[in-house]
Design an enzyme around this catalytic site. Sequence first.
Site, PDB file in Angstrom:
ATOM      1  N   GLU A  32      -9.375  -1.571  -9.146  1.00  0.00           N
ATOM      2  CA  GLU A  32      -9.138  -2.156  -7.828  1.00  0.00           C
ATOM      3  C   GLU A  32     -10.261  -1.784  -6.876  1.00  0.00           C
ATOM      4  O   GLU A  32     -10.687  -0.631  -6.809  1.00  0.00           O
ATOM      5  CB  GLU A  32      -7.802  -1.680  -7.267  1.00  0.00           C
ATOM      6  CG  GLU A  32      -7.480  -2.282  -5.897  1.00  0.00           C
ATOM      7  CD  GLU A  32      -6.081  -1.930  -5.437  1.00  0.00           C
ATOM      8  OE1 GLU A  32      -5.130  -2.314  -6.138  1.00  0.00           O
ATOM      9  OE2 GLU A  32      -5.947  -1.257  -4.394  1.00  0.00           O
ATOM     10  N   HIS A  92      -5.714 -10.050  -4.053  1.00  0.00           N
ATOM     11  CA  HIS A  92      -4.483  -9.628  -3.386  1.00  0.00           C
ATOM     12  C   HIS A  92      -4.106 -10.669  -2.331  1.00  0.00           C
ATOM     13  O   HIS A  92      -4.972 -11.249  -1.672  1.00  0.00           O
ATOM     14  CB  HIS A  92      -4.687  -8.275  -2.703  1.00  0.00           C
ATOM     15  CG  HIS A  92      -4.728  -7.125  -3.640  1.00  0.00           C
ATOM     16  ND1 HIS A  92      -4.128  -5.918  -3.359  1.00  0.00           N
ATOM     17  CD2 HIS A  92      -5.294  -6.988  -4.863  1.00  0.00           C
ATOM     18  CE1 HIS A  92      -4.328  -5.082  -4.366  1.00  0.00           C
ATOM     19  NE2 HIS A  92      -5.038  -5.710  -5.286  1.00  0.00           N
ATOM     20  N   ARG A 122       4.272  -7.935  -0.517  1.00  0.00           N
ATOM     21  CA  ARG A 122       4.854  -8.209   0.792  1.00  0.00           C
ATOM     22  C   ARG A 122       3.868  -7.819   1.886  1.00  0.00           C
ATOM     23  O   ARG A 122       3.667  -8.541   2.857  1.00  0.00           O
ATOM     24  CB  ARG A 122       6.165  -7.440   0.975  1.00  0.00           C
ATOM     25  CG  ARG A 122       6.918  -7.816   2.246  1.00  0.00           C
ATOM     26  CD  ARG A 122       7.889  -6.735   2.675  1.00  0.00           C
ATOM     27  NE  ARG A 122       7.190  -5.540   3.162  1.00  0.00           N
ATOM     28  CZ  ARG A 122       7.802  -4.459   3.621  1.00  0.00           C
ATOM     29  NH1 ARG A 122       9.118  -4.404   3.617  1.00  0.00           N
ATOM     30  NH2 ARG A 122       7.106  -3.419   4.055  1.00  0.00           N
ATOM     31  N   GLY A 123       3.269  -6.634   1.746  1.00  0.00           N
ATOM     32  CA  GLY A 123       2.388  -6.109   2.771  1.00  0.00           C
ATOM     33  C   GLY A 123       3.146  -5.283   3.793  1.00  0.00           C
ATOM     34  O   GLY A 123       4.384  -5.335   3.861  1.00  0.00           O
ATOM     35  N   ASP A 175      15.411  -0.276  -4.713  1.00  0.00           N
ATOM     36  CA  ASP A 175      13.992  -0.493  -4.991  1.00  0.00           C
ATOM     37  C   ASP A 175      13.798  -1.170  -6.345  1.00  0.00           C
ATOM     38  O   ASP A 175      12.996  -2.105  -6.478  1.00  0.00           O
ATOM     39  CB  ASP A 175      13.254   0.849  -4.943  1.00  0.00           C
ATOM     40  CG  ASP A 175      11.768   0.681  -4.678  1.00  0.00           C
ATOM     41  OD1 ASP A 175      11.414   0.005  -3.685  1.00  0.00           O
ATOM     42  OD2 ASP A 175      10.969   1.219  -5.459  1.00  0.00           O
ATOM     43  N   ASN A 178      14.773  -4.784  -6.190  1.00  0.00           N
ATOM     44  CA  ASN A 178      13.719  -5.597  -5.591  1.00  0.00           C
ATOM     45  C   ASN A 178      12.614  -5.881  -6.600  1.00  0.00           C
ATOM     46  O   ASN A 178      12.099  -7.007  -6.675  1.00  0.00           O
ATOM     47  CB  ASN A 178      13.154  -4.891  -4.359  1.00  0.00           C
ATOM     48  CG  ASN A 178      12.153  -5.760  -3.622  1.00  0.00           C
ATOM     49  OD1 ASN A 178      12.449  -6.901  -3.265  1.00  0.00           O
ATOM     50  ND2 ASN A 178      10.951  -5.240  -3.402  1.00  0.00           N
ATOM     51  N   ARG A 289     -15.920   3.270  -5.785  1.00  0.00           N
ATOM     52  CA  ARG A 289     -16.830   4.210  -6.433  1.00  0.00           C
ATOM     53  C   ARG A 289     -16.508   4.264  -7.918  1.00  0.00           C
ATOM     54  O   ARG A 289     -15.347   4.357  -8.315  1.00  0.00           O
ATOM     55  CB  ARG A 289     -16.713   5.603  -5.810  1.00  0.00           C
ATOM     56  CG  ARG A 289     -17.015   5.643  -4.325  1.00  0.00           C
ATOM     57  CD  ARG A 289     -18.436   5.172  -4.005  1.00  0.00           C
ATOM     58  NE  ARG A 289     -19.441   6.019  -4.605  1.00  0.00           N
ATOM     59  CZ  ARG A 289     -20.000   7.056  -3.979  1.00  0.00           C
ATOM     60  NH1 ARG A 289     -19.615   7.376  -2.756  1.00  0.00           N
ATOM     61  NH2 ARG A 289     -20.917   7.772  -4.583  1.00  0.00           N
TER      62      ARG A 289
END
Length: 313
Positions: A32, A92, A122-123, A175, A178, A289
């Site tokens: 990422e 994303h 969702r953010g 959680d 979801n 990095r």
Amino acid sequence: MKASLGVMEEARRALDAPLFADVAGDAAVSFEFFPPKTEKMEATLWESIETLSPLGPRFVSVTYGAGGTTRERTHATVARIARETNIPAAAHLTCVEATREEIDAVANEYWDAGVRHIVALRGDSPTAGTAFQSPEGGYANAAALVEGLRRLHPFEISVAAYPECHPDSADATADLDNLKRKLDAGATRAITQFFFEPETFFRFRDAAAAAGISAEIVPGIMPVMSFAAVQKMSAMCGTDVPPWMARLFEGLDDHPAARQLVAATVAAELCRKLYAGGERAFHFYTLNRAELSYAICHLLGLRPQAGARAEAA
């Protein structure tokens, strides 16, 4: 308990194995990045992509700021990866401060740019300390976003999972419910928030399986670039930082080279124990990095692959 016995057995195998001697190099990795803000940061990002690409990642993802604050830079970075390299690029996309039409338009732009993989999130609220609120006409949550993306194109879709429970969730059961909704909506896999002890992931993996979740769950690995920064990020997302980490990184602020060696050792040992527990996929939060992630991948037995380079496709 069955889960506890499983964790103990996995830990025993990890502890009994010679250090990295039995790692076969069969792990699948992904990386990422975040979109660069300056020309210097962009150069660092591309140096990192060039360093890591020979390891043959199955994809690299690029993050997206709250409220679309990095929308253009994210799109430019993902589009360049898709255009100039052989690495599958994942973008994303969040529900924050945008209507469904606006988000759909961004997704269509990605599809037109050759991007076939979305990390659907969702953010968080762009205002620190306030709860997320779906904007009028927007997607209510990540499950709704996944459904929307599925209607547009046959994207590969990754979603987030939280081994230590998302701060906004009422409890671990809610959680997991979801997470299941996101996967049932059509997501391909889940990638976890970072964590620092293998038992954290193993407990979550067992709980997910017990909840009827069969999709791939990829452990997210955060090599420590700065211990202070990790503490800050962990506090925001509810990740436990064990006391032994504070002791390990104590006094290393003025010794960056030594800190990097310690960080690589800590993250590589986490990956070794996860590998001993049956995990064969890892997602690295690189912070743009390459050195730490490359070192860990090397210890996992990965070696440069012929033709797997960040060069024009």
